[in-house]
Design an enzyme around this catalytic site. Sequence first.
Site, PDB file in Angstrom:
ATOM      1  N   ASN A  55       0.740  -1.144   0.295  1.00 58.49           N
ATOM      2  CA  ASN A  55      -0.010   0.040   0.314  1.00 58.49           C
ATOM      3  C   ASN A  55       1.026   1.615   0.149  1.00 58.49           C
ATOM      4  O   ASN A  55       2.299   0.941   1.244  1.00 58.49           O
ATOM      5  CB  ASN A  55      -0.679  -0.128   1.231  1.00 58.49           C
ATOM      6  CG  ASN A  55      -0.966  -0.241   2.514  1.00 58.49           C
ATOM      7  OD1 ASN A  55       0.572  -0.876   2.430  1.00 58.49           O
ATOM      8  ND2 ASN A  55      -1.300   0.092   3.850  1.00 58.49           N
ATOM      9  N   VAL A  56       0.368   2.237  -0.776  1.00 57.88           N
ATOM     10  CA  VAL A  56       0.989   3.781  -0.775  1.00 57.88           C
ATOM     11  C   VAL A  56      -0.467   5.180  -0.483  1.00 57.88           C
ATOM     12  O   VAL A  56      -0.776   5.160  -1.795  1.00 57.88           O
ATOM     13  CB  VAL A  56       1.312   3.315  -2.699  1.00 57.88           C
ATOM     14  CG1 VAL A  56       2.461   4.474  -2.666  1.00 57.88           C
ATOM     15  CG2 VAL A  56       2.924   2.744  -3.115  1.00 57.88           C
ATOM     16  N   GLU A  57       0.324   4.989   0.937  1.00 59.67           N
ATOM     17  CA  GLU A  57      -0.744   6.408   1.039  1.00 59.67           C
ATOM     18  C   GLU A  57      -0.117   7.534   0.550  1.00 59.67           C
ATOM     19  O   GLU A  57       0.537   7.774   0.063  1.00 59.67           O
ATOM     20  CB  GLU A  57      -0.448   6.155   2.605  1.00 59.67           C
ATOM     21  CG  GLU A  57      -1.151   4.761   3.565  1.00 59.67           C
ATOM     22  CD  GLU A  57      -1.355   4.873   4.696  1.00 59.67           C
ATOM     23  OE1 GLU A  57      -1.410   5.447   5.715  1.00 59.67           O
ATOM     24  OE2 GLU A  57      -2.089   4.006   4.732  1.00 59.67           O
ATOM     25  N   CYS A  66      -3.945   0.245  -2.111  1.00 58.47           N
ATOM     26  CA  CYS A  66      -4.113  -0.720  -1.502  1.00 58.47           C
ATOM     27  C   CYS A  66      -2.984  -1.095  -2.359  1.00 58.47           C
ATOM     28  O   CYS A  66      -2.505  -0.597  -3.787  1.00 58.47           O
ATOM     29  CB  CYS A  66      -5.249  -1.225  -1.855  1.00 58.47           C
ATOM     30  SG  CYS A  66      -6.380  -0.821  -0.508  1.00 58.47           S
ATOM     31  N   GLU A  68      -2.970  -4.246  -3.108  1.00 55.98           N
ATOM     32  CA  GLU A  68      -3.308  -4.822  -4.342  1.00 55.98           C
ATOM     33  C   GLU A  68      -3.330  -3.842  -6.366  1.00 55.98           C
ATOM     34  O   GLU A  68      -2.737  -4.746  -6.874  1.00 55.98           O
ATOM     35  CB  GLU A  68      -4.634  -5.157  -4.388  1.00 55.98           C
ATOM     36  CG  GLU A  68      -5.125  -6.547  -3.238  1.00 55.98           C
ATOM     37  CD  GLU A  68      -5.020  -5.729  -2.097  1.00 55.98           C
ATOM     38  OE1 GLU A  68      -4.994  -4.535  -1.835  1.00 55.98           O
ATOM     39  OE2 GLU A  68      -5.890  -6.278  -1.277  1.00 55.98           O
ATOM     40  N   CYS A  99      -9.756  -6.135   0.374  1.00 57.39           N
ATOM     41  CA  CYS A  99     -10.985  -5.456   0.502  1.00 57.39           C
ATOM     42  C   CYS A  99     -11.772  -5.280  -0.702  1.00 57.39           C
ATOM     43  O   CYS A  99     -11.332  -5.945  -1.620  1.00 57.39           O
ATOM     44  CB  CYS A  99     -10.401  -4.320   1.107  1.00 57.39           C
ATOM     45  SG  CYS A  99      -9.672  -2.609  -0.863  1.00 57.39           S
ATOM     46  N   CYS A 102     -10.572  -4.130  -3.811  1.00 59.48           N
ATOM     47  CA  CYS A 102      -9.331  -4.832  -4.318  1.00 59.48           C
ATOM     48  C   CYS A 102      -9.851  -6.431  -5.204  1.00 59.48           C
ATOM     49  O   CYS A 102      -9.487  -7.117  -6.024  1.00 59.48           O
ATOM     50  CB  CYS A 102      -8.074  -4.716  -3.659  1.00 59.48           C
ATOM     51  SG  CYS A 102      -7.248  -3.766  -3.217  1.00 59.48           S
TER      52      CYS A 102
HETATM   53  N1  THU Z   1      -5.517  -2.181   2.749  1.00 63.36           N
HETATM   54  C1  THU Z   1      -4.885  -2.096   1.636  1.00 63.36           C
HETATM   55  O1  THU Z   1      -3.226  -2.364   1.352  1.00 63.36           O
HETATM   56  N2  THU Z   1      -5.505  -3.558   0.926  1.00 63.36           N
HETATM   57  C2  THU Z   1      -7.007  -4.120   0.989  1.00 63.36           C
HETATM   58  O2  THU Z   1      -7.078  -4.885   0.332  1.00 63.36           O
HETATM   59  C3  THU Z   1      -7.045  -3.727   2.624  1.00 63.36           C
HETATM   60  C4  THU Z   1      -6.357  -2.163   3.469  1.00 63.36           C
HETATM   61  C5  THU Z   1      -4.614  -0.531   2.861  1.00 63.36           C
HETATM   62  C6  THU Z   1      -5.103   0.963   2.506  1.00 63.36           C
HETATM   63  C7  THU Z   1      -4.675   1.453   3.791  1.00 63.36           C
HETATM   64  O3  THU Z   1      -3.251   2.593   3.491  1.00 63.36           O
HETATM   65  C8  THU Z   1      -4.254   1.161   5.025  1.00 63.36           C
HETATM   66  O4  THU Z   1      -4.739  -0.767   4.610  1.00 63.36           O
HETATM   67  C9  THU Z   1      -5.457   0.820   6.066  1.00 63.36           C
HETATM   68  O5  THU Z   1      -6.953   0.729   5.473  1.00 63.36           O
END
Ligand code: THU
Length: 139
Positions: A55-57, A66, A68, A99, A102
């Site tokens: 994940n890259v916020e 996410c 994915e 999620c 994804c």
């Molecule tokens: N996140 C993912 O990378 N993939 C998922 O399937 C669930 C959530 C990340 C998004 C965010 O950066 C962090 O988890 C918290 O929601």
Amino acid sequence: MSTTGTAPRSTEDVDWDALTAAATEAMGRAYAPYSRYPVGAAALTEDGRTVTGMNVENASYGVTLCAECSLISALIASGGGRLRAFVCVDGHGAVLMPCGRCRQLLYEHRAPGLTLLTVSGLRTMDQVLPDAFGPENLA
Ligand code: THU
């Protein structure tokens, strides 16, 4: 990221421990300063590549990618193809469910019989996203 390898012949041939380790390694490179919830994902392609993502916020929270999303970008960037096996993990390396959004991403790029390692064990794409909307609806 993408690496080459031998294409597995069936789901039984998938080294789930190695795939989980690849997801965990990718998780270690996550950029998650806001949630502090790093996620890593790894998948095997039909032609035996391993693709990973994390994940890259973003300061604009809703723009967050996410793990994915990164994985699918790595899939396309490394030549495309279809996914046969997938796992994602949390910051402890524990298996995590993708999620809902994804699951849709994975569905688009699934090989027939795509299998996911989930908190309930091995599940097919159809089990985690039943009656999915997909490219066939637009054909
Ligand atoms: N996140 C993912 O990378 N993939 C998922 O399937 C669930 C959530 C990340 C998004 C965010 O950066 C962090 O988890 C918290 O929601």
